[in-house]
Design an enzyme around this catalytic site. Structure first.
Site, PDB file in Angstrom:
ATOM      1  N   ASN A 132       8.311 -32.517 -50.646  1.00 56.99           N
ATOM      2  CA  ASN A 132       7.037 -33.094 -51.059  1.00 56.99           C
ATOM      3  C   ASN A 132       5.990 -31.983 -51.119  1.00 56.99           C
ATOM      4  OD1 ASN A 132       4.189 -34.322 -49.878  1.00 56.99           O
ATOM      5  ND2 ASN A 132       5.159 -35.639 -51.389  1.00 56.99           N
ATOM      6  N   GLU A 194       7.683 -32.915 -56.790  1.00 53.25           N
ATOM      7  CA  GLU A 194       6.549 -32.326 -57.498  1.00 53.25           C
ATOM      8  C   GLU A 194       6.850 -30.937 -58.035  1.00 53.25           C
ATOM      9  OE1 GLU A 194       5.083 -35.485 -54.790  1.00 53.25           O
ATOM     10  OE2 GLU A 194       6.337 -33.709 -54.463  1.00 53.25           O
ATOM     11  N   ASP A 241     -16.508 -34.874 -49.778  1.00 58.17           N
ATOM     12  CA  ASP A 241     -15.416 -35.420 -50.572  1.00 58.17           C
ATOM     13  C   ASP A 241     -15.780 -35.413 -52.051  1.00 58.17           C
ATOM     14  OD1 ASP A 241     -12.902 -36.623 -51.067  1.00 58.17           O
ATOM     15  OD2 ASP A 241     -13.039 -37.654 -49.137  1.00 58.17           O
TER      16      ASP A 241
END
Length: 423
Positions: A132, A194, A241
């Protein structure tokens, strides 16, 4: 690999910057435009690298083909080729783990919990799910790291599944090809590889290096951090964020550094929190998912964009070739289901440029009657990134069908164009 790309793109060059707020000031000034800073603590830094144009250029395609290219590659992910090439190791210098404090890792904003790695591709492995790769913000402490793990994401799942055995092998790679960043930002099934996806995106095998202190293989980035994710928890945050607002402080897992490598003249990738690069890398991988979800109910969907004004996360514009009344509303419902964080969606005809906010506003102004074309859904689960979300994590969602009604004369809505022929 990243150096070749940087040499081939248009960019702003800056002589130097301070890693405490200085990098931020420059990247915000030129937000969306690649910036190359020649000297930060003796290192070179690239920022604002991954806009749509740079990503498309790195993949050898046009911007307008990005969504369909990503969707096609996601469907062929298993075809990706990974090749171990340990000869690349000779390009790296081994540093003492404490040397990380001298790397040009920025402190972006005044309330940040400390220096943050924001572009690092985090790689772990699970015996059932495989490899991952994902992107997470990582707080740098004096001799260790603290990583923010979102509970719903695959890294957290693999961590909780394996941490009972003591520690979890991890590698963090900084300064990779945009295809690797794009792939790492993509949410697939937990078995989705990925790194193979990155290979398909690039159209060539992806070379990997075998790590020395952990059982992992990683792409040859500019910096490679090897380590162990531990059971130990420390406070992580505050940090900005995607919406440009501060996220809260939480207890998050500690990473013990076991190896620190860099190229001889590495280029550090500084990804500005809340900047266009951050938004594009988060939002762009969602566009193929929305496109596919809409295509299941409206096969004539043309294109999808998550807009920068909506943080490339909360707002979408979708163009369709409308063939039956109701296609617009079906598109709205399919889009909201495909990307649960989506808050507002506008559907337009294919004569509207969805990348041009003025064009989209024109469609809303001239083709919408609010009592007929606006859909509001109350009490839906919203995005944790939306500061206006209710305490129970619900929100109201809205869709605007800005397509021309088939009951109307379409010619009344089409804008005049001057002939290209000379009179």
């Amino acid at each position: 690999m990243i150096g070749e790309l940087i040499n081939s793109i248009e960019k702003i060059e800056v002589p130097s910057a301070d890693r405490k707020f200085g990098i931020t000031r420059i990247l915000k000034k030129y937000d969306g435009i690649p910036v190359y800073i020649k000297d930060v603590n003796g290192y070179e830094v690239i920022g604002n690298l991954c806009n749509r144009e740079t990503i498309a250029k790195s993949l050898g395609i046009s911007v307008k083909d990005l969504t369909r290219h990503m969707l096609s590659c996601m469907e062929r992910e298993k075809e990706g080729k990974l090749v171990i090439n340990n000869k690349l190791k000779k390009e790296y210098i081994e540093d003492d783990p404490r040397e990380i404090n001298n790397y040009p890792i920025p402190i972006y904003y005044p309330k940040d919990g400390g220096p943050y790695i924001t572009s690092g591709v985090v790689i772990v492995k699970d015996k059932d799910y495989g490899v991952n790769a994902s992107i997470h913000r990582i707080l740098v402490k004096e001799d260790h790291l603290v990583i923010r793990m979102v509970e719903q994401r695959h890294l957290h799942c693999i961590y909780t599944k394996n941490i009972q055995d003591g520690e979890v092998d991890v590698a963090i790679v900084i300064g990779v090809h945009p295809a690797v960043l794009l792939a790492a930002a993509t949410s697939g099934d937990i078995t989705f590889n990925e790194l193979r996806y990155a290979s398909v995106l690039m159209g060539e095998p992806l070379e990997l290096i075998k790590c020395d202190t952990v059982d992992l293989e990683v792409p040859p980035g500019e910096f490679i951090i090897e380590g162990k994710i531990t059971k130990e928890m420390e406070e992580e945050g505050p940090f900005v964020d995607i919406t440009g607002t501060y996220d809260k402080v939480r207890k998050q897992p500690v990473i013990k550094i076991t190896s620190l490598k860099r190229k001889e003249n590495p280029i550090f990738h500084a990804l500005l929190p809340g900047g266009i690069e951050h938004k594009v890398l988060m939002g762009l991988p969602q566009e193929p998912r929305i496109f596919k979800g809409v295509r299941n109910v409206v096969p004539t969907v043309k294109d999808v964009v998550l807009t920068e004004g909506g943080c490339c996360w909360l707002h979408a514009v979708i163009s369709i070739e409308k063939r039956t009344e109701g296609d617009g509303k079906n598109t709205i419902l399919a889009a909201l289901a495909s990307h649960p964080s989506l808050k507002h969606v506008v559907v337009v005809d294919d004569d509207i440029d969805i990348h041009n906010p003025k064009d989209v506003e024109y469609a809303i102004a001239t083709r919408v009657q609010a009592d007929r074309d606006v859909v509001i859904i109350k009490g839906a689960k919203g995005s944790s990134l939306d500061p206006s979300i209710d305490e129970d994590k619900t929100t109201a969602k809205m869709g605007i069908d800005a397509t021309i009604s088939l009951r109307k004369n379409r010619d009344d809505f089409i804008r005049v164009e001057i002939s290209k022929d000379r009179f």
